[in-house]
Scaffold this active site. Structure first.
Site, PDB file in Angstrom:
ATOM      1  N   HIS A 128       0.950  -1.258   0.118  1.00 41.44           N
ATOM      2  CA  HIS A 128       0.028   0.217   0.131  1.00 41.44           C
ATOM      3  C   HIS A 128       1.008   1.428  -0.096  1.00 41.44           C
ATOM      4  O   HIS A 128       0.604   2.418  -0.764  1.00 41.44           O
ATOM      5  CB  HIS A 128      -0.880  -0.144   1.284  1.00 41.44           C
ATOM      6  CG  HIS A 128      -1.740   1.345   1.350  1.00 41.44           C
ATOM      7  ND1 HIS A 128      -3.263   1.110   1.167  1.00 41.44           N
ATOM      8  CD2 HIS A 128      -1.490   2.328   1.910  1.00 41.44           C
ATOM      9  CE1 HIS A 128      -3.712   2.267   1.373  1.00 41.44           C
ATOM     10  NE2 HIS A 128      -2.712   3.182   1.893  1.00 41.44           N
ATOM     11  N   GLU A 129       1.874   1.315   0.864  1.00 43.73           N
ATOM     12  CA  GLU A 129       2.624   2.876   0.947  1.00 43.73           C
ATOM     13  C   GLU A 129       3.662   2.866  -0.298  1.00 43.73           C
ATOM     14  O   GLU A 129       3.813   3.807  -0.625  1.00 43.73           O
ATOM     15  CB  GLU A 129       3.467   2.449   2.332  1.00 43.73           C
ATOM     16  CG  GLU A 129       2.606   2.324   3.634  1.00 43.73           C
ATOM     17  CD  GLU A 129       1.690   3.607   3.629  1.00 43.73           C
ATOM     18  OE1 GLU A 129       1.705   4.501   3.051  1.00 43.73           O
ATOM     19  OE2 GLU A 129       0.580   3.133   4.476  1.00 43.73           O
ATOM     20  N   HIS A 132       1.401   4.645  -2.971  1.00 45.17           N
ATOM     21  CA  HIS A 132       1.531   5.746  -2.615  1.00 45.17           C
ATOM     22  C   HIS A 132       2.625   6.419  -3.131  1.00 45.17           C
ATOM     23  O   HIS A 132       2.811   7.624  -3.543  1.00 45.17           O
ATOM     24  CB  HIS A 132       1.577   6.286  -1.076  1.00 45.17           C
ATOM     25  CG  HIS A 132       0.156   6.255  -0.512  1.00 45.17           C
ATOM     26  ND1 HIS A 132      -0.967   6.441  -1.186  1.00 45.17           N
ATOM     27  CD2 HIS A 132      -0.171   5.594   0.639  1.00 45.17           C
ATOM     28  CE1 HIS A 132      -2.183   6.299  -0.416  1.00 45.17           C
ATOM     29  NE2 HIS A 132      -1.776   5.746   0.504  1.00 45.17           N
TER      30      HIS A 132
HETATM   31  N1  ARG Z   1      -1.599   4.208   6.056  1.00 41.04           N
HETATM   32  C1  ARG Z   1      -2.497   3.095   6.297  1.00 41.04           C
HETATM   33  C2  ARG Z   1      -2.801   2.872   7.719  1.00 41.04           C
HETATM   34  O1  ARG Z   1      -1.814   3.183   8.593  1.00 41.04           O
HETATM   35  C3  ARG Z   1      -1.962   1.755   5.786  1.00 41.04           C
HETATM   36  C4  ARG Z   1      -3.131   0.794   5.581  1.00 41.04           C
HETATM   37  C5  ARG Z   1      -2.537  -0.458   5.146  1.00 41.04           C
HETATM   38  N2  ARG Z   1      -3.430  -1.561   5.140  1.00 41.04           N
HETATM   39  C6  ARG Z   1      -3.143  -2.902   5.442  1.00 41.04           C
HETATM   40  N3  ARG Z   1      -3.991  -3.799   5.129  1.00 41.04           N
HETATM   41  N4  ARG Z   1      -1.857  -3.478   5.485  1.00 41.04           N
HETATM   42  O2  ARG Z   1      -3.790   2.586   8.194  1.00 41.04           O
HETATM   43 ZN    ZN Z   2      -2.821   4.970   2.258  1.00 47.09          ZN
END
Ligand code: ARG
Ligand code: ZN
Length: 236
Positions: A128-129, A132
């Protein structure tokens, strides 16, 4: 097919910034007390102002990922690319000394290396990161039925948690399987065509990202092969 191979590979650095071999490829272990840093809780302000500027490696040659004990309930966060030419992004999103991704240590990797309990223990926070860091926005566009500048991710009201499928908001079924939602790690399994194209554009035009393509810090051997996990059997 919506689910794409993004054709972006990473490698573990084999040498440090002055050319010495790393004892652990890709890893630089830092004890903040040994560096004389202050030792408060790991707030984002502290990470941005103390940890990153004092520990970053040249982001024209390295992709920096800080694995720390972030406070405040975050799993991770990222710095967006600069001057990507893409919609839904500002031109200036930060400088070299803070560029990269920060991850909560409990959410890095997957079992058996990751011994922490679900639902964020399968490495998807990094996925996810990195999304970004390569210019992707959340699929809900960070507002109610907002725009992520990807026409192939259905509009969504807001972030989803858990794995609520099927979930209809904004007159379409939310793509809870998308890495840029907030669903559980075992719910996520795709980036779309439009997301792939954004990330590949960033790799070709954004400062620092494009420079990594010619970095030699992984040595002169063959490029790394990703150990892609096959999620295709999974039900949602
Ligand atoms: N920036 C998001 C948070 O801190 C990251 C989410 C990642 N999601 C996951 N399933 N790993 O919540
Ligand atoms: Zn995010």
């Amino acid at each position: 097919v919506l689910q794409q191979n993004c054709e972006i590979q990473f490698c573990l650095a084999l040498e440090d910034p002055i050319g010495n071999p790393l004892s652990e490829p890709g890893i630089d272990r830092v004890r903040r007390q040994d560096k004389g840093f202050s030792s408060p809780a790991w707030s984002i302000n502290y990470i941005e102002n103390v940890i990153k500027p004092n520990t970053f490696w040249d982001p024209n040659r390295y992709f920096n990922i800080w694995v720390v004990d972030i406070s405040g309930g975050y799993l991770g966060y990222a710095q967006f690319p600069n001057n990507s030419t893409l919609g839904c992004l500002n031109n200036n999103n930060g400088g070299a000394s803070t560029d990269g991704v920060v991850l909560l240590y409990q959410s890095v990797g997957r079992p058996p290396a990751n011994p922490y309990p679900p639902p964020y223990n399968l490495g998807r926070t990094a996925t996810h990161e990195v999304g970004h860091w390569l210019g992707l926005r959340h699929i809900w566009g960070d507002s109610n039925c907002g725009n992520d500048c990807c026409g192939d991710t259905p509009t969504a009201l807001t972030a989803n948690f858990g794995c609520p499928y099927p979930q209809t908001t904004c007159s379409s079924v939310d793509m809870v399987q998308n890495y840029m939602d907030y669903t559980d790690d075992n719910c996520m399994n795709l980036f779309t065509v439009n997301q792939k194209n954004r990330m590949r554009t960033v790799m070709q035009v954004s400062p620092r990202r494009v420079d990594l393509l010619s970095s030699t810090v992984c040595g002169s051997g063959p490029p790394p092969t990703s150990d892609f996990y096959d999620w295709s059997h999974k039900h949602l």
